[in-house]
Design an enzyme around this catalytic site. Structure first.
Site, PDB file in Angstrom:
ATOM      1  N   ILE A 174       0.887  -1.169   0.000  1.00 52.32           N
ATOM      2  CA  ILE A 174       0.000   0.000   0.000  1.00 52.32           C
ATOM      3  C   ILE A 174       0.918   1.209   0.000  1.00 52.32           C
ATOM      4  O   ILE A 174       1.932   1.218   0.710  1.00 52.32           O
ATOM      5  CB  ILE A 174      -0.966   0.025   1.203  1.00 52.32           C
ATOM      6  CG1 ILE A 174      -1.845   1.289   1.174  1.00 52.32           C
ATOM      7  CG2 ILE A 174      -0.230  -0.101   2.530  1.00 52.32           C
ATOM      8  CD1 ILE A 174      -2.992   1.269   2.182  1.00 52.32           C
TER       9      ILE A 174
ATOM     10  N   GLU B 170       3.335  -8.438   5.574  1.00 54.76           N
ATOM     11  CA  GLU B 170       4.650  -8.255   6.180  1.00 54.76           C
ATOM     12  C   GLU B 170       5.004  -6.784   6.113  1.00 54.76           C
ATOM     13  O   GLU B 170       4.648  -6.106   5.148  1.00 54.76           O
ATOM     14  CB  GLU B 170       5.741  -9.028   5.421  1.00 54.76           C
ATOM     15  CG  GLU B 170       5.763 -10.495   5.679  1.00 54.76           C
ATOM     16  CD  GLU B 170       5.054 -11.247   4.578  1.00 54.76           C
ATOM     17  OE1 GLU B 170       4.885 -10.669   3.487  1.00 54.76           O
ATOM     18  OE2 GLU B 170       4.648 -12.392   4.804  1.00 54.76           O
TER      19      GLU B 170
ATOM     20  N   TYR C 218      -1.667  -0.288  10.125  1.00 55.74           N
ATOM     21  CA  TYR C 218      -2.184  -1.658  10.174  1.00 55.74           C
ATOM     22  C   TYR C 218      -2.774  -1.971  11.551  1.00 55.74           C
ATOM     23  O   TYR C 218      -3.818  -2.634  11.652  1.00 55.74           O
ATOM     24  CB  TYR C 218      -1.071  -2.660   9.853  1.00 55.74           C
ATOM     25  CG  TYR C 218      -0.517  -2.549   8.445  1.00 55.74           C
ATOM     26  CD1 TYR C 218      -1.365  -2.386   7.351  1.00 55.74           C
ATOM     27  CD2 TYR C 218       0.849  -2.629   8.203  1.00 55.74           C
ATOM     28  CE1 TYR C 218      -0.858  -2.292   6.063  1.00 55.74           C
ATOM     29  CE2 TYR C 218       1.360  -2.543   6.916  1.00 55.74           C
ATOM     30  CZ  TYR C 218       0.501  -2.372   5.854  1.00 55.74           C
ATOM     31  OH  TYR C 218       0.998  -2.289   4.582  1.00 55.74           O
TER      32      TYR C 218
HETATM   33  C1  COA Z   1       1.970   3.874   5.312  1.00 55.36           C
HETATM   34  C2  COA Z   1       1.222   4.867   4.416  1.00 55.36           C
HETATM   35  C3  COA Z   1       0.487   4.093   3.305  1.00 55.36           C
HETATM   36  C4  COA Z   1       0.190   5.636   5.291  1.00 55.36           C
HETATM   37  O1  COA Z   1      -0.596   6.451   4.420  1.00 55.36           O
HETATM   38  P1  COA Z   1      -1.219   7.851   4.907  1.00 55.36           P
HETATM   39  O2  COA Z   1      -2.215   8.267   3.904  1.00 55.36           O
HETATM   40  O3  COA Z   1      -0.118   8.812   5.211  1.00 55.36           O
HETATM   41  O4  COA Z   1      -1.921   7.437   6.287  1.00 55.36           O
HETATM   42  P2  COA Z   1      -3.191   8.144   6.936  1.00 55.36           P
HETATM   43  O5  COA Z   1      -3.050   9.625   6.854  1.00 55.36           O
HETATM   44  O6  COA Z   1      -4.433   7.544   6.367  1.00 55.36           O
HETATM   45  O7  COA Z   1      -3.035   7.727   8.454  1.00 55.36           O
HETATM   46  C5  COA Z   1      -3.744   6.595   8.987  1.00 55.36           C
HETATM   47  C6  COA Z   1      -3.034   6.133  10.246  1.00 55.36           C
HETATM   48  O8  COA Z   1      -1.740   5.629   9.912  1.00 55.36           O
HETATM   49  C7  COA Z   1      -0.810   5.959  10.937  1.00 55.36           C
HETATM   50  N1  COA Z   1       0.217   6.826  10.367  1.00 55.36           N
HETATM   51  C8  COA Z   1       0.304   7.274   9.085  1.00 55.36           C
HETATM   52  N2  COA Z   1       1.427   8.002   8.903  1.00 55.36           N
HETATM   53  C9  COA Z   1       2.067   8.015  10.097  1.00 55.36           C
HETATM   54  C10 COA Z   1       3.292   8.583  10.537  1.00 55.36           C
HETATM   55  N3  COA Z   1       4.081   9.302   9.715  1.00 55.36           N
HETATM   56  N4  COA Z   1       3.663   8.361  11.819  1.00 55.36           N
HETATM   57  C11 COA Z   1       2.898   7.642  12.664  1.00 55.36           C
HETATM   58  N5  COA Z   1       1.702   7.076  12.303  1.00 55.36           N
HETATM   59  C12 COA Z   1       1.306   7.271  11.027  1.00 55.36           C
HETATM   60  C13 COA Z   1      -1.598   6.649  12.025  1.00 55.36           C
HETATM   61  O9  COA Z   1      -2.085   5.663  12.916  1.00 55.36           O
HETATM   62  C14 COA Z   1      -2.753   7.230  11.239  1.00 55.36           C
HETATM   63  O10 COA Z   1      -3.895   7.441  12.026  1.00 55.36           O
HETATM   64  P3  COA Z   1      -4.064   8.874  12.779  1.00 55.36           P
HETATM   65  O11 COA Z   1      -4.032   9.903  11.695  1.00 55.36           O
HETATM   66  O12 COA Z   1      -5.403   8.736  13.452  1.00 55.36           O
HETATM   67  O13 COA Z   1      -2.905   9.014  13.703  1.00 55.36           O
HETATM   68  C15 COA Z   1       2.204   5.926   3.804  1.00 55.36           C
HETATM   69  O14 COA Z   1       3.018   6.433   4.844  1.00 55.36           O
HETATM   70  C16 COA Z   1       3.112   5.381   2.701  1.00 55.36           C
HETATM   71  O15 COA Z   1       2.752   5.389   1.518  1.00 55.36           O
HETATM   72  N6  COA Z   1       4.320   4.940   3.085  1.00 55.36           N
HETATM   73  C17 COA Z   1       5.303   4.444   2.083  1.00 55.36           C
HETATM   74  C18 COA Z   1       4.929   3.089   1.539  1.00 55.36           C
HETATM   75  C19 COA Z   1       4.900   2.051   2.638  1.00 55.36           C
HETATM   76  O16 COA Z   1       5.758   1.989   3.512  1.00 55.36           O
HETATM   77  N7  COA Z   1       3.872   1.169   2.575  1.00 55.36           N
HETATM   78  C20 COA Z   1       3.713   0.081   3.519  1.00 55.36           C
HETATM   79  C21 COA Z   1       4.383  -1.157   2.986  1.00 55.36           C
HETATM   80  S1  COA Z   1       4.220  -2.524   4.132  1.00 55.36           S
END
Ligand code: COA
Length: 115
Positions: free
Chosen positions: A40, A74, A86
């Site tokens: 994701i 994972e 997650y």
């Molecule tokens: C992981 C990822 C998909 C999260 O997407 P996002 O749109 O930024 O996440 P959201 O804004 O919907 O946040 C949802 C929840 O995720 C967690 N979260 C997201 N970013 C975070 C950060 N930088 N630090 C801590 N928690 C975080 C929090 O629990 C958050 O809930 P909250 O806003 O109530 O605190 C994004 O950081 C990403 O694309 N990362 C790079 C790719 C990756 O590592 N994918 C996972 C592979 S296993």
């Protein structure tokens, strides 16, 4: 050339902006009543706006309608944003795969969610 998109088990969901540019995607394999999240990702400039959560929640709801009972994934031990996402979605750690990731080498945490 065969691609993952040719495989019935491969499912992908995406979010686009007003110009149809991809903002976020999730890919997974769905086999029988189990799924494994492959990846994701949210576009860097669009993170922390709830899109990852919205997409994950939508995809899992759709997959449950298709009969999913157990979900796995994972994640790198250092990937705190993904781990938080997650865990917020109800996944719980069930194992560790030593040296699962490369460049850099890092353990993978196995997460599971059972309905
Ligand atoms: C992981 C990822 C998909 C999260 O997407 P996002 O749109 O930024 O996440 P959201 O804004 O919907 O946040 C949802 C929840 O995720 C967690 N979260 C997201 N970013 C975070 C950060 N930088 N630090 C801590 N928690 C975080 C929090 O629990 C958050 O809930 P909250 O806003 O109530 O605190 C994004 O950081 C990403 O694309 N990362 C790079 C790719 C990756 O590592 N994918 C996972 C592979 S296993």
């Amino acid at each position: 050339m065969a691609t993952a998109f040719d495989q019935p088990a491969f499912h992908a969901y995406g979010l686009v902006d007003g110009n149809d540019a991809l903002l976020a995607y999730i890919t997974l394999y769905h086999i029988a009543d189990e799924l494994e999240i492959i990846n994701i990702a949210v576009r860097p400039d669009a993170r922390r706006q709830g899109l990852g959560w919205q997409l994950l929640d939508h995809a899992l709801r759709e997959e449950v309608k298709l009969g999913i009972l157990t979900m796995f994934l994972e994640v790198r031990t250092s990937n705190m944003p993904a781990i938080r996402l997650y865990e917020r979605a109800g996944f719980r750690p069930v194992g560790r795969r030593r040296g699962y990731y490369t460049a850099p080498v890092e353990d993978g945490l196995v997460y599971e969610k059972r309905l």
